[in-house]
Scaffold this active site. Structure first.
Site, PDB file in Angstrom:
ATOM      1  N   GLU A 174       0.855  -1.192   0.000  1.00 43.41           N
ATOM      2  CA  GLU A 174       0.000   0.000   0.000  1.00 43.41           C
ATOM      3  C   GLU A 174       0.884   1.233   0.000  1.00 43.41           C
ATOM      4  O   GLU A 174       1.860   1.311   0.755  1.00 43.41           O
ATOM      5  CB  GLU A 174      -0.916   0.016   1.226  1.00 43.41           C
TER       6      GLU A 174
ATOM      7  N   GLU B 282      -2.784  11.622   2.874  1.00 50.84           N
ATOM      8  CA  GLU B 282      -3.678  11.312   3.997  1.00 50.84           C
ATOM      9  C   GLU B 282      -3.631  12.496   4.948  1.00 50.84           C
ATOM     10  O   GLU B 282      -2.553  12.947   5.341  1.00 50.84           O
ATOM     11  CB  GLU B 282      -3.251  10.042   4.740  1.00 50.84           C
TER      12      GLU B 282
END
Length: 359
Positions: A247, A252
């Site tokens: 990932e 974010e």
């Protein structure tokens, strides 16, 4: 009697000599000797970078290089180039490098004869590859996102592994394109047993890539509990599972700690609270658009905000980050990272101007 004995001995010797002579002659006529095959020699490699000029010594940006290979007594060739082996029956090869920028590439060339004997040489070439778009969505057509480019994860996903609180939908209330931007909206509402709704878009099964630059130009939502993200997962997630698939989190941010971007990587033994992470302050991230990007190669992954490099991850052959990955855009609510949702929260929007992927 002695004379006769001597004559007999001479006669026997003549017979033996005659047999040996016939045997040797028969062996020569049979053709059993293995023919000698000359070993390859005088291997030469000519390298021509397409578009090379005095002004552009590393080529025209196409990344194309032509090789002319020749060796005496050779019937085939192998070229180890850019991590790939090319098998050739002639000495001509045109190869296109795809990683953007100017790089030096080592090359190994081998020439083989019919017996498998070979001779090898090494060379290298400097090549310039211009940056070009492999895939993009400019979100310039009003209405629902392009289904040829995006699909959706829907439902609660049992908290999507993060104890998130939203129910993901593909409704226009939660995801819509208008006035040149994509808007993913989180809404406080009772829906299918959840207290919030939002959207999670992904290119899985529609587009994925290996190495290059992925970027998003976005303006972030406001409110405690919001958790917008732009990230990537390995194409093999359905078979390998997470985190073996890998990932890469490019963007974010959480409303409970505004104006801070987190970029992280998750892999086996380094998932959950991964040590492979860094942050950067992004002033006015909820009122201004900023560009969040990752440049990915076999050697490393570099993370940028507005072209400012703030984190470099050293990639290697032992990580999952050497396969195709697909893209994800989503806006989560709460959860392990999003934290407590502001009790006064009603709605928030994650606004995206574009998503682009370059070589």
């Amino acid at each position: 009697m002695k004379i006769n004995s001597h004559i007999k001995k001479l006669g026997f010797l003549a017979i033996v000599l005659s047999f040996v002579s016939q045997s040797c002659s028969g062996g020569n006529d049979s053709g059993d000797e293995t023919p000698v095959i000359a070993a390859p020699s005088n291997l030469s490699v000519q390298v021509d970078v397409i578009g090379k000029t005095v002004a552009n010594p590393d080529g025209d940006g196409s990344g194309k290089v032509h090789f002319t290979i020749n060796a005496a007594n050779a019937i085939s060739y192998k070229v180890l180039i850019d991590g790939q082996t090319k098998d050739l029956t002639t000495g001509d090869l045109t190869y296109e490098f795809t990683a953007s920028g100017t790089k030096n590439y080592p090359i190994i060339v081998s020439a083989y004869n019919a017996a498998g004997q070979f001779v090898s040489t090494t060379t290298s070439v400097n090549v310039f590859v211009a940056r070009k778009i492999l895939w993009a969505d400019e979100f310039d057509v009003d209405g629902a996102p392009n289904t040829a480019k995006w699909g959706y994860n829907t439902g609660t996903g049992d908290g999507w592994g993060n104890n998130e609180l939203e129910y993901y939908t593909s409704r226009p209330e939660n995801v819509i394109i208008s006035n040149g931007t994509l808007k993913i909206k989180a809404i406080k509402e009772e829906y299918m047993g959840s207290h919030y709704t939002s959207a999670r878009m992904l290119t899985k099964g529609k587009f994925s890539f290996k190495y290059g630059r992925a970027e998003v130009r976005a303006k972030l939502p406001v409110g405690g509990g919001t958790w917008p993200a732009f990230w990537m997962l390995g194409d093999n997630i359905d078979t390998a599972g997470w985190p073996l698939c890998g990932e890469v989190d490019i963007l974010e941010s959480v409303g409970n700690n505004p104006n801070v971007n987190h970029s992280s990587l998750h892999s086996p033994g380094r998932s959950g609270n991964t040590p492979d992470t860094a942050i950067i302050t992004v002033p006015n991230s909820a009122t201004e658009f900023h560009v969040y990007a990752a440049e990915w190669s076999a050697e490393g992954i570099k993370f940028y905000v507005d072209d400012k490099l703030f984190y470099t991850y050293a990639n290697s052959a032992t990580t999952p980050f050497n396969q195709n990955f697909f893209l994800i855009l989503n806006l989560a609510m709460g959860g392990n990272f999003g934290g407590t949702v502001d009790p006064n929260f009603t709605t928030a929007t994650f606004e995206v101007d574009y998503v682009r992927v370059f070589n």
